[in-house]
Design a protein around this motif. Sequence first.
Motif, short mmCIF file in Angstrom:
data_model
loop_
_atom_site.label_atom_id
_atom_site.label_comp_id
_atom_site.label_asym_id
_atom_site.label_seq_id
_atom_site.Cartn_x
_atom_site.Cartn_y
_atom_site.Cartn_z
N GLN A 29 6.10 0.90 4.68
CA GLN A 29 6.31 0.75 3.25
C GLN A 29 5.88 -0.63 2.74
O GLN A 29 5.25 -0.76 1.70
N GLU A 30 6.20 -1.64 3.54
CA GLU A 30 5.83 -3.02 3.19
C GLU A 30 4.30 -3.15 3.04
O GLU A 30 3.80 -3.69 2.04
N ASP A 32 2.13 -0.81 2.52
CA ASP A 32 1.65 0.02 1.42
C ASP A 32 1.88 -0.69 0.09
O ASP A 32 0.99 -0.75 -0.75
N ARG A 33 3.07 -1.25 -0.08
CA ARG A 33 3.38 -1.91 -1.35
C ARG A 33 2.53 -3.16 -1.56
O ARG A 33 2.07 -3.44 -2.65
N ASN A 34 2.32 -3.92 -0.49
CA ASN A 34 1.65 -5.22 -0.63
C ASN A 34 0.15 -5.18 -0.34
O ASN A 34 -0.51 -6.21 -0.36
N GLU A 35 -0.37 -4.02 -0.01
CA GLU A 35 -1.78 -3.91 0.43
C GLU A 35 -2.06 -4.92 1.55
O GLU A 35 -3.04 -5.65 1.53
N ARG A 206 -3.33 1.88 2.08
CA ARG A 206 -3.41 0.52 1.54
C ARG A 206 -3.22 -0.56 2.61
O ARG A 206 -3.45 -1.75 2.34
N ASP A 346 8.63 5.95 -4.25
CA ASP A 346 7.94 5.47 -3.04
C ASP A 346 8.87 5.19 -1.87
O ASP A 346 8.42 4.83 -0.79
N GLU A 347 10.19 5.36 -2.07
CA GLU A 347 11.07 5.24 -0.91
C GLU A 347 10.97 6.47 -0.03
O GLU A 347 11.42 6.47 1.12
N ARG A 352 3.87 8.50 -0.30
CA ARG A 352 2.76 7.79 0.35
C ARG A 352 1.74 8.78 0.93
O ARG A 352 0.53 8.58 0.80
#
Lengths: 380, 259
Positions: A29-30, A32-35, A206, A346-347, A352
């Motif tokens: 998740q990290e 994906d969120r931060n690219e 991402r 997105d949780e 995703r």
Amino acid sequence: MDFRLNGEQKDIIAAAKEFATGEFLDRAQEFDRNESFDQDIWRKACELGFVGVFIPEAYDGAGYGFLEHSMITEEFWAVDPGIGQAVLSCTFGSEILILFGTEEQKQMVLPKLVAGEALIGTAITEPNAGSDPTGATTTAVKDGDSWVINGSKIFATNGDLADYMMLFCLTDPDNPSKHRRHSFILVPTDSEGYESSKLHGKLGIRASDTAELSLKDLRVPVENLVGREGEGFNELMAFFNRTRLHICAQGVGLARSAIEESIRHTKAREQFGAPLASFQNTQFKLAEMATRTRAARNLYYEAAWELDHGNIDHGLIAMAKWYSAENAVRCADAALQMHGGYGYIDEYKVQRLYRDAKILEIYEGTKEMEKTIVAGTLLR
Amino acid sequence: MNIIVCVKRVPLTQEVDLEIDESGKKIKEDALAYVINDWDNYAIEAAVQLQENLGGEVTAITIGSEDDEEVLRRALAMGADRAVRIDPGELVTDGYLDATILAKTISGLEYDLIFTGVQSEDRNTGMVGIMLAEQLGLAHAAVTNGIEAEEKAAKVFVELEGGIDEVSRIQLPALLTIQTGINEPRYVSIMGIRKAKKKELKVMTLDDLGFGAEALTPQTQIEEVFLPPETEGAEMIEGDAATIAETLIRIMGEKGVTV
């Protein structure tokens, strides 16, 4: 006919699954969120031998086939597509070297890819050349002992991270056949004139780096030509016949993940006094997803097995590619629908997966191009 | 330091709705996926670490069918040197029989240490390791969470109730049942899998071990297997911390706990 995997293949699958489950889950998740991505995960995967298993033993690889490589890909993607891509795309281009490179070129690059000391990428697409790569205008001109390269590339996987880039260049613009105008040239990315800028805002995968390349008077020795001058297009097709297989595996892994998430959610979530999984609509949907995913896997297993046994079936590989990609998109869509509002957040992993899936129908040959290839084998 | 590790393949039961079969004495295992018993994974790692530091050979043993070789191949890929599978044929074993068969197999081998997992995830009896030590006449330590091996002895850390460790010295040869968390088991690597292919994996039958039919009678008979009855849902206590604490103390008092 024997559909059973051998013990070694089962062990490879189990090992890949265990590694991905242990290393990817907490970070997905990290990234994906931060690219973003943590290259230590790629290094660790190299240390354990998961990267480039198809590279021959003579260059420190495991000497397995593309089937085993695809199996690892499927397991990685079943845990997280973005990280799976970030780890396993680091050899993208080694297939061209293995097929067409000189002994020196192979010795220089391949062992480093296996050891986790270098990444390779391949840049084909340009602002005005996508599904028709013969339109590529990045030009390489011979000047004494050097190639001088000018032009730009877009959507280059690992363009910002790679140590070597395989560039698809126009070398014979006047050749009457558009299939004889291009060549592959191997470029160290620390060469003067190589500039990359990371692309932001991708819909999915991402964690994986994608960049735009600008090449200005980039000089490499003439020996950096890979394969034969003017044969780039045919070499590209041969390359895709290898790499499209692991795209199929990516699709199957993603679809499996969508099914797993759906089963977990529909067994736990109750509406109208019963779990969602007890409704026939849910059951039919799950049955369709599982059937199509199994069919997609069988398609790529066969195509990869044939390839590893020396039989390259261009049409079968194209069938496996579009079918498994489309199935992944459908499964991700169905999984999100079963999750209802939760799936839109997105949780939840399905959000995703839904975003990650779409690229499968686009990169390394859009599904339309794959169908064109299939039709070509039917109508020739 | 030669080490023998006893390992087992067990059904994966997490997140699975278990069903009892028609006989009422068994779990339906056909549709379950199988993995290495978690405790055994730590036991393999402990053995391989000792072998890497002190030399010697690690031998992995399991009792089971061809499908169970998966856990032996895993042990070989993690660094064990050779493996033995005892095929029990049609015989259904219990803990006592497992210990008996293992004892006979191991009595012909050279070893300084024998490792088993504390227990197996399927039956959870925790008795095979200890019965095996008894049958071989060895000293043992159960629930081991630390080992410092020397020439002819080992310093052994054993987990007691309440998070207390007991430290003792044990003369070798000895048997230790290994607790999870004693180390961090390595991932199976592709190199490991390739090396494993070249290592010896020996298969033996009960006949090969010289067992007569009458010697192998299970000492356990399962009368019935049943799922725990569904009980009422949990009582959720609401309110601020002080109210929750007060309610908790009252409930515990009602149930006979003196606080």
